[in-house]
Write a protein that holds these residues in place. Structure first.
Motif, PDB file in Angstrom:
ATOM      1  N   ILE A 133     -37.541   1.503 -25.139  1.00 11.27           N
ATOM      2  CA  ILE A 133     -38.233   1.345 -23.858  1.00 11.27           C
ATOM      3  C   ILE A 133     -37.571   2.237 -22.819  1.00 11.27           C
ATOM      4  N   LYS A 134     -38.385   3.003 -22.118  1.00 10.62           N
ATOM      5  CA  LYS A 134     -37.910   3.835 -21.015  1.00 10.62           C
ATOM      6  C   LYS A 134     -38.506   3.276 -19.720  1.00 10.62           C
ATOM      7  N   PHE A 135     -37.630   2.770 -18.843  1.00  8.71           N
ATOM      8  CA  PHE A 135     -38.046   2.270 -17.536  1.00  8.71           C
ATOM      9  C   PHE A 135     -38.007   3.432 -16.539  1.00  8.71           C
ATOM     10  N   LEU A 136     -39.118   3.676 -15.855  1.00  9.65           N
ATOM     11  CA  LEU A 136     -39.215   4.772 -14.892  1.00  9.65           C
ATOM     12  C   LEU A 136     -38.905   4.210 -13.507  1.00  9.65           C
ATOM     13  N   LEU A 137     -37.668   4.377 -13.075  1.00  9.59           N
ATOM     14  CA  LEU A 137     -37.184   3.717 -11.857  1.00  9.59           C
ATOM     15  C   LEU A 137     -37.673   4.425 -10.598  1.00  9.59           C
ATOM     16  N   PRO A 138     -37.728   3.710  -9.468  1.00  5.84           N
ATOM     17  CA  PRO A 138     -38.288   4.270  -8.227  1.00  5.84           C
ATOM     18  C   PRO A 138     -37.582   5.520  -7.727  1.00  5.84           C
ATOM     19  N   ASP A 139     -36.288   5.671  -8.020  1.00  8.99           N
ATOM     20  CA  ASP A 139     -35.552   6.834  -7.517  1.00  8.99           C
ATOM     21  C   ASP A 139     -35.713   8.055  -8.415  1.00  8.99           C
ATOM     22  N   GLY A 140     -36.537   7.963  -9.440  1.00 10.04           N
ATOM     23  CA  GLY A 140     -36.760   9.087 -10.343  1.00 10.04           C
ATOM     24  C   GLY A 140     -35.883   9.073 -11.576  1.00 10.04           C
ATOM     25  N   SER A 141     -34.919   8.162 -11.637  1.00  8.45           N
ATOM     26  CA  SER A 141     -34.061   8.055 -12.815  1.00  8.45           C
ATOM     27  C   SER A 141     -34.721   7.157 -13.858  1.00  8.45           C
ATOM     28  N   ASN A 142     -34.113   7.125 -15.034  1.00 11.89           N
ATOM     29  CA  ASN A 142     -34.616   6.293 -16.129  1.00 11.89           C
ATOM     30  C   ASN A 142     -33.527   5.340 -16.605  1.00 11.89           C
ATOM     31  N   LEU A 143     -33.955   4.207 -17.120  1.00  9.94           N
ATOM     32  CA  LEU A 143     -33.082   3.318 -17.876  1.00  9.94           C
ATOM     33  C   LEU A 143     -33.709   3.161 -19.250  1.00  9.94           C
ATOM     34  N   ASP A 144     -32.945   3.470 -20.292  1.00  7.71           N
ATOM     35  CA  ASP A 144     -33.468   3.438 -21.653  1.00  7.71           C
ATOM     36  C   ASP A 144     -32.810   2.321 -22.452  1.00  7.71           C
ATOM     37  N   LEU A 145     -33.606   1.595 -23.210  1.00  6.20           N
ATOM     38  CA  LEU A 145     -33.114   0.571 -24.122  1.00  6.20           C
ATOM     39  C   LEU A 145     -33.614   0.896 -25.527  1.00  6.20           C
ATOM     40  N   VAL A 146     -32.729   0.785 -26.516  1.00  8.71           N
ATOM     41  CA  VAL A 146     -33.081   1.046 -27.904  1.00  8.71           C
ATOM     42  C   VAL A 146     -32.720  -0.196 -28.710  1.00  8.71           C
ATOM     43  N   ASN A 147     -33.711  -0.811 -29.329  1.00  9.83           N
ATOM     44  CA  ASN A 147     -33.542  -2.100 -29.997  1.00  9.83           C
ATOM     45  C   ASN A 147     -34.126  -2.039 -31.404  1.00  9.83           C
ATOM     46  N   ASN A 309     -49.909  10.531 -28.099  1.00  6.12           N
ATOM     47  CA  ASN A 309     -49.253  10.638 -29.402  1.00  6.12           C
ATOM     48  C   ASN A 309     -49.535  11.977 -30.074  1.00  6.12           C
ATOM     49  N   THR A 310     -49.052  13.017 -29.422  1.00  2.00           N
ATOM     50  CA  THR A 310     -49.112  14.362 -29.984  1.00  2.00           C
ATOM     51  C   THR A 310     -47.733  14.733 -30.514  1.00  2.00           C
ATOM     52  N   PRO A 311     -47.624  15.667 -31.430  1.00  2.00           N
ATOM     53  CA  PRO A 311     -46.300  16.102 -31.880  1.00  2.00           C
ATOM     54  C   PRO A 311     -45.417  16.553 -30.728  1.00  2.00           C
ATOM     55  N   LEU A 312     -46.000  17.240 -29.730  1.00  2.00           N
ATOM     56  CA  LEU A 312     -45.214  17.702 -28.596  1.00  2.00           C
ATOM     57  C   LEU A 312     -44.681  16.524 -27.786  1.00  2.00           C
ATOM     58  N   ALA A 313     -45.519  15.522 -27.541  1.00  2.00           N
ATOM     59  CA  ALA A 313     -45.082  14.365 -26.760  1.00  2.00           C
ATOM     60  C   ALA A 313     -43.963  13.619 -27.468  1.00  2.00           C
ATOM     61  N   ASP A 314     -44.071  13.451 -28.777  1.00  2.00           N
ATOM     62  CA  ASP A 314     -43.044  12.734 -29.511  1.00  2.00           C
ATOM     63  C   ASP A 314     -41.739  13.530 -29.546  1.00  2.00           C
ATOM     64  N   ARG A 315     -41.844  14.844 -29.710  1.00  2.00           N
ATOM     65  CA  ARG A 315     -40.630  15.673 -29.725  1.00  2.00           C
ATOM     66  C   ARG A 315     -39.941  15.665 -28.365  1.00  2.00           C
ATOM     67  N   SER A 316     -40.715  15.530 -27.294  1.00  8.75           N
ATOM     68  CA  SER A 316     -40.164  15.631 -25.947  1.00  8.75           C
ATOM     69  C   SER A 316     -39.554  14.334 -25.441  1.00  8.75           C
ATOM     70  N   LEU A 317     -39.812  13.221 -26.134  1.00  9.40           N
ATOM     71  CA  LEU A 317     -39.386  11.915 -25.643  1.00  9.40           C
ATOM     72  C   LEU A 317     -38.007  11.568 -26.189  1.00  9.40           C
ATOM     73  N   LEU A 318     -37.043  11.412 -25.296  1.00  9.26           N
ATOM     74  CA  LEU A 318     -35.658  11.120 -25.669  1.00  9.26           C
ATOM     75  C   LEU A 318     -35.221   9.828 -24.994  1.00  9.26           C
ATOM     76  N   PHE A 319     -34.638   8.924 -25.783  1.00  9.77           N
ATOM     77  CA  PHE A 319     -34.097   7.675 -25.256  1.00  9.77           C
ATOM     78  C   PHE A 319     -32.575   7.722 -25.346  1.00  9.77           C
ATOM     79  N   LEU A 320     -31.895   7.423 -24.235  1.00 10.64           N
ATOM     80  CA  LEU A 320     -30.436   7.456 -24.161  1.00 10.64           C
ATOM     81  C   LEU A 320     -29.929   6.070 -23.775  1.00 10.64           C
TER      82      LEU A 320
END
Length: 350
Positions: A133-147, A309-320
């Protein structure tokens, strides 16, 4: 079909993964991607004291087990969806994170285990399933959870995880007995438990619970900090397939089902923080905390549409998962290693 509940399945685990990937013996990075040397690794911040094993090596260890496919090194096969998060009062009571003040958009990715891009959803070695899950925070940052869909992890440290992965890679068909995997499992009972107590394949990615692998610390300007672990409980309940039901499903049944499900109605998960107590293993993800520990509702994840769900979208999505936000801090040092390894894998994507 490999039966993970059978004691005889341990050697078969490596055989199955080798058969599914023509590159399973390869521990090299794809062409054009430079290996990280141990000498370079000495300059990397390493809370687990791994002077000879760096995040780059961990990615290579994943390739040793699953093959180098120029894709995600693990949880390679997945589906992207979108929605939002509504906080509950419990989140703000534990943490000052802005995440718990108002609704925020989210990007969600469900996935199968292994680094094999075309693993059938019906393969039992595709357990545990993943929820990122990638949370798109109001300040433009992200919070990522990997479960994932198991309450725990096979080993205590990233170093041991690398050893396990290399043991899988060395234990294919024809390997002398006992294989490297046999020997590893004989001395690591929690890894053996991980392999033998997985839930059956789910009826849907939306009908299994997910657990955070590592612990975080929730903080507020006033009050004591709270080490927590995450879990996500499906509103639809937990539903799993029998062997007979699984035999009727196709190799991509989870992706097909989730698309049909979200087109009819939103999918929801309740996000809980499990609160640690004295004696709980904060920095050992292999040991689950007792079920008697208090659960605090942090809010609700609502998923209402498919993502691109395109190959480009999946390749571009990174969770930290080790990148945090004020009010949430790392409690388990394994998160630091994971956060450093994921970008290495990301750079391998074409």
């Amino acid at each position: 079909m490999l039966n993970l509940r059978s004691k005889s399945s341990f050697p078969a685990l490596a055989a199955c993964l080798w058969a599914a990937s023509a590159c399973a013996q390869q521990s090299t990075l794809p062409e054009g991607v430079r290996s990280v040397s141990p000498q370079e690794g000495r300059t990397v911040s390493d809370p687990e004291q791994l002077p000879q094993r760096t995040p780059g090596h961990l990615v290579q260890d994943l390739h040793a087990a699953f093959g180098a496919h120029q894709a995600r090194a693990v949880h390679t096969k997945g589906t992207i969806l979108q929605g939002w998060f509504d906080p509950a009062p419990g989140g703000a009571a534990l943490s000052s994170a802005t995440l718990f003040r108002a609704r925020v958009p989210v990007i969600v990715r469900f996935s199968d285990f292994t680094g094999i891009p075309d693993i059938p959803d019906t393969e039992k070695n595709a357990q545990p399933r993943g929820l990122a899950i990638k949370f798109l925070l109001p300040d433009g940052s992200n919070l990522d959870l990997v479960n994932h869909s198991f309450n725990g992890f096979p080993v205590s440290t990233a170093w041991e995880f690398g050893v396990l992965l290399r043991a899988i890679g060395a234990s294919g068909p024809g390997a002398p007995k006992p294989t490297a995997l046999d020997s590893f499992l004989a001395t690591h009972p929690l890894a053996k438990q991980f392999l033998t107590t997985q839930t059956p394949p789910p009826a849907s990615w939306a009908t299994t619970a997910y657990f955070g692998v590592n612990a975080y610390q929730f903080t507020r300007p006033a009050g004591a900090p709270h080490p927590v672990r995450y879990r996500f409980v499906p509103e639809a309940g937990e539903h799993y397939l029998t062997d007979a039901e699984l035999a009727q499903r196709g190799p991509n049944y989870l992706g097909e089902e989730i698309a049909q499900r979200v087109a009819k109605a939103p999918i929801r998960f309740t996000w809980f923080a499990q609160i640690s107590e004295t004696g709980d293993a904060i920095d050992n993800p292999a040991i689950a905390w007792p079920e008697t520990r208090r659960l605090v509702k942090l809010g609700t994840i609502t998923i209402d549409r498919l993502g691109p769900n395109t190959p480009l979208a999946d390749r571009s999505l990174l969770f930290l998962p080790g990148t945090t936000t004020p009010g949430i801090a790392i409690a388990d040092p394994m998160l630091t290693i994971r956060n450093a390894a994921y970008p290495v894998s990301f750079k391998e994507r074409p």
